[in-house]
Design a protein around this motif. Structure first.
Motif, short mmCIF file in Angstrom:
data_model
loop_
_atom_site.label_atom_id
_atom_site.label_comp_id
_atom_site.label_asym_id
_atom_site.label_seq_id
_atom_site.Cartn_x
_atom_site.Cartn_y
_atom_site.Cartn_z
N TYR A 28 0.84 -1.21 0.00
CA TYR A 28 0.00 0.00 0.00
C TYR A 28 0.87 1.25 0.00
CZ TYR A 28 -3.17 3.64 1.52
OH TYR A 28 -3.87 4.81 1.62
N ARG A 29 1.89 1.28 0.84
CA ARG A 29 2.77 2.45 0.89
C ARG A 29 3.48 2.69 -0.44
NH1 ARG A 29 5.23 1.33 6.86
NH2 ARG A 29 3.40 2.04 8.02
N ASP A 30 3.92 1.60 -1.08
CA ASP A 30 4.61 1.74 -2.36
C ASP A 30 3.65 2.16 -3.47
OD1 ASP A 30 6.93 0.97 -1.09
OD2 ASP A 30 6.90 -1.09 -1.86
N LEU A 31 2.48 1.54 -3.52
CA LEU A 31 1.56 1.82 -4.62
C LEU A 31 0.89 3.18 -4.50
CD1 LEU A 31 -0.20 -1.62 -5.24
CD2 LEU A 31 1.48 -0.46 -6.67
N ARG A 32 0.65 3.65 -3.30
CA ARG A 32 -0.07 4.93 -3.17
C ARG A 32 0.74 6.11 -3.69
NH1 ARG A 32 0.14 6.07 3.33
NH2 ARG A 32 2.37 6.53 3.40
N GLU A 33 2.04 5.93 -3.85
CA GLU A 33 2.86 6.99 -4.42
C GLU A 33 2.63 7.17 -5.92
OE1 GLU A 33 6.94 6.30 -3.43
OE2 GLU A 33 6.54 6.23 -1.28
N VAL A 34 2.16 6.09 -6.58
CA VAL A 34 2.01 6.13 -8.03
C VAL A 34 0.56 5.94 -8.48
CG1 VAL A 34 2.78 5.07 -10.18
CG2 VAL A 34 4.33 5.17 -8.23
N TYR A 35 -0.19 5.08 -7.79
CA TYR A 35 -1.56 4.73 -8.19
C TYR A 35 -2.54 5.04 -7.08
CZ TYR A 35 0.97 1.87 -11.58
OH TYR A 35 1.81 1.43 -12.57
N TRP A 36 -3.78 5.33 -7.48
CA TRP A 36 -4.85 5.49 -6.49
C TRP A 36 -6.18 5.19 -7.15
CZ3 TRP A 36 -5.31 5.25 -1.60
CH2 TRP A 36 -6.54 5.53 -1.01
N TRP A 37 -7.03 4.47 -6.46
CA TRP A 37 -8.41 4.24 -6.86
C TRP A 37 -9.20 3.93 -5.60
CZ3 TRP A 37 -4.48 0.82 -8.37
CH2 TRP A 37 -4.48 -0.42 -7.74
N ASN A 38 -10.51 4.05 -5.67
CA ASN A 38 -11.36 3.77 -4.51
C ASN A 38 -11.19 2.31 -4.11
OD1 ASN A 38 -12.42 6.33 -4.33
ND2 ASN A 38 -14.15 5.88 -5.67
N GLY A 39 -10.92 2.08 -2.85
CA GLY A 39 -10.79 0.72 -2.33
C GLY A 39 -9.42 0.10 -2.57
N VAL A 40 -8.41 0.90 -2.85
CA VAL A 40 -7.08 0.35 -3.13
C VAL A 40 -6.54 -0.43 -1.92
CG1 VAL A 40 -5.81 2.45 -2.53
CG2 VAL A 40 -4.78 0.83 -4.06
N LYS A 41 -6.69 0.12 -0.73
CA LYS A 41 -6.16 -0.54 0.47
C LYS A 41 -6.87 -1.87 0.72
CE LYS A 41 -4.58 0.85 5.01
NZ LYS A 41 -4.58 1.94 5.99
#
Length: 77
Positions: A28-41
């Protein structure tokens, strides 16, 4: 279409030879820097729970539970 893309992004982040099953928090920490969408976590957590390799590794690092033991407390006078 979008769900398939999200699954591919999570799969690549999780199973890539550069990341090697990092777990949901690190992913989550790595992906949130590049990608985001509802419900990603939530999507990442559900993906990691279904990964048999992560579940096997997780079991090895848990402490075995033992029998409960009574602890005698000193009496107050």
């Amino acid at each position: 279409m979008v769900d398939g893309l999200q699954e591919m992004i999570i799969d690549e982040a999780h199973s890539s030879r550069y990341s090697i099953h990092p777990g949901s928090i690190k992913m989550y920490r790595d992906l949130r820097e590049v990608y985001w969408w509802n419900g990603v976590k939530k999507g990442i957590a559900e993906f990691v729970v279904k990964c048999p390799n992560c579940q096997q590794v997780k079991v090895e690092h848990q402490r075995p539970s033992g029998l409960a033991q009574n602890i005698e407390l000193p009496e107050w006078k």
